[in-house]
Design an enzyme around this catalytic site. Structure first.
Site, PDB file in Angstrom:
ATOM      1  N   ASP A  46       0.889  -1.117  -0.036  1.00  0.00           N
ATOM      2  CA  ASP A  46      -0.034   0.073   0.007  1.00  0.00           C
ATOM      3  C   ASP A  46       0.786   1.353  -0.086  1.00  0.00           C
ATOM      4  O   ASP A  46       2.152   1.294   0.200  1.00  0.00           O
ATOM      5  CB  ASP A  46      -1.045   0.049   1.192  1.00  0.00           C
ATOM      6  N   ASP A  69      -5.997   2.290  -1.504  1.00  0.00           N
ATOM      7  CA  ASP A  69      -4.344   2.384  -1.935  1.00  0.00           C
ATOM      8  C   ASP A  69      -3.658   0.797  -1.857  1.00  0.00           C
ATOM      9  O   ASP A  69      -2.458   0.630  -1.664  1.00  0.00           O
ATOM     10  CB  ASP A  69      -3.640   3.293  -1.227  1.00  0.00           C
TER      11      ASP A  69
END
Length: 435
Positions: A310, A353
């Site tokens: 991420d 993300d």
């Protein structure tokens, strides 16, 4: 959502189009009414000026023959002027403030000798004419000798001193009918009123209360008139409600078509399996690819690696640069990740993300670490997003599947998540291998 969007877009389009067409038709109708109004005004001004010129000429006669103003000459002069006019009820002359001469006398005897100062309904306009030294058009109003009419009063001054007043009484109905007789058009209807008293003297008074009328104002001597002109074509235009109903019908039709089209495309394409923002495989397709890699590894005795990634402080990027820039960062990261792996591997976006990479045919953890180091190094330089330098760094959790173990895919994903958590605890912008 596609159907709702299509229906909304269709409604806005058709509503705008139909409303625009109506407004254009109304505008054209108003322009036609304005053109017709100018024609009426020009014709009325021409007829009115011809009548008002009488007083100017008579004033000149008084100034020239002021020392020889015998009654018979005055009457003869008024009779001659009267014979060359149309729509005049009578001509009258006041010496000082009293009416001394009138033609024709028959029917007008009662006004002879009247002092304007003693007539409350007429004295204000008479005084305006004298004070301004200009002609004043009054009425239509009730006449002292009976009936109604407009009166044009022109003050006469000799050597700068007030001498008297010349009055031309106009037969209003016949005057207006004659002025407009050649200009009547079935498409239009109109009314006229005085601007001060709002007294309608031609046409239907209710016309001034109609919604779609063209209003214009005409200057007359020391006053003005207001015109209401209606173009009947406006009344024939479809109402706004019809436009709304038609727009709703069209939007419903477009929304229905869009719904079935989108539904068909959804099931016949990879749209159901791809992330809409990045074009990467979504969680559903990742599960399919991961199951395939798992089955292949068990069948052929091979290992494969799993990375959970991420973006560090992605919320801060959104807060500082806005969600639009945040979306562009997601897409740019996806492009970079995809460019660094083999076609046989899979980069997927789970949402937000979060990314997951499946790396097939990995023999040792060192291979995973090498790839992770390369990926982290790729993001050492800030990304240029819409002209803005945006620092982007990754945290990566690594784990490897060994076919000799009894670990499930769910457990493998959990290991990658925990390794990612360890990378974040270690200060971010780094990787961590599940042990």
């Amino acid at each position: 959502m596609i159907a709702v969007f299509a229906a909304t877009l269709a409604f806005l389009f058709w509503h705008f189009l139909l409303d625009y067409q109506r407004q254009k038709a109304e505008s054209d109708a108003y322009l036609e009414a304005a053109s017709y109004g100018n024609l009426l005004r020009a014709e009325l001004d021409r007829e009115l000026n011809a009548l008002l010129f009488i007083s100017n000429g008579f004033s000149s006669y008084i100034k020239v023959y002021r020392d020889d103003l015998q009654r018979d000459k005055m009457q003869a002069m008024l009779a001659d002027l009267f014979a060359h006019t149309h729509h005049v009820r009578n001509l009258a002359v006041a010496v000082d403030y009293k009416l001394a001469y009138v033609y024709p006398e028959a029917g007008n005897e009662k006004i002879l000798g009247v002092d304007y100062r003693q007539v409350p309904t007429q004295w204000p306009k008479v005084k305006v004419a004298i004070d301004s030294r200009e002609g004043v058009l009054d009425g239509p109003l009730a006449l002292m000798q009976g009936g109604t009419g407009m009166i044009y009063r022109f003050p006469i001054f000799i050597d700068g001193h007030y001498w008297g007043l010349m009055s031309t009484v106009i037969d209003t109905p016949h005057f207006l009918q004659d002025a407009f007789k050649d200009l009547q058009q079935p498409q239009f209807t109109f009314a006229i009123r005085t601007a001060e008293q709002k007294s309608v003297f031609y046409g239907d008074p209710a016309l001034f209360d109609h919604k779609h009328i063209f209003l214009q104002r005409t200057k007359v001597p020391n006053g003005s008139w207001e015109w209401a002109i209606e173009n009947k074509h406006i009344a024939a235009l479809p109402g706004k409600r019809i436009g709304v109903v038609l727009s709703l019908l069209f939007s419903f039709l477009m929304g229905t078509m869009a719904y079935f089209f989108a539904q068909e495309r959804y099931y016949l394409s990879e749209g159901a399996l791809m992330d809409s923002l990045t074009g990467l495989p979504n969680r559903r397709l990742l599960d399919s690819r991961l199951n395939y890699a798992h089955s292949e590894a068990r069948r052929e005795g091979k290992k494969f690696g799993l990375m959970a990634l991420d973006i560090d402080h992605f919320k801060l990027i959104n807060d500082q640069h806005g969600h639009d820039i945040g979306d562009e960062v997601i897409k740019a990261v996806a492009t970079k990740l995809k460019s660094c792996i083999r076609d046989s591997d899979t980069v997927s976006r789970l949402g937000g993300d979060e990314f997951v990479i499946v790396l097939k045919d990995q023999s040792s953890p060192e291979g995973l670490i090498s790839i992770a180091s390369m990926l982290i190094g790729m993001f050492n330089v800030p990304m240029q997003i819409h002209g803005q330098a945006v620092p982007v760094q990754l945290s990566i959790g690594l784990t490897m599947y060994d076919p000799s173990s009894e670990i499930t895919l769910k457990q493998l994903l959990k290991q990658a998540d925990l390794a990612l958590y360890q990378a974040k605890q270690s200060g971010r912008n780094t990787y961590s291998l599940w042990q």
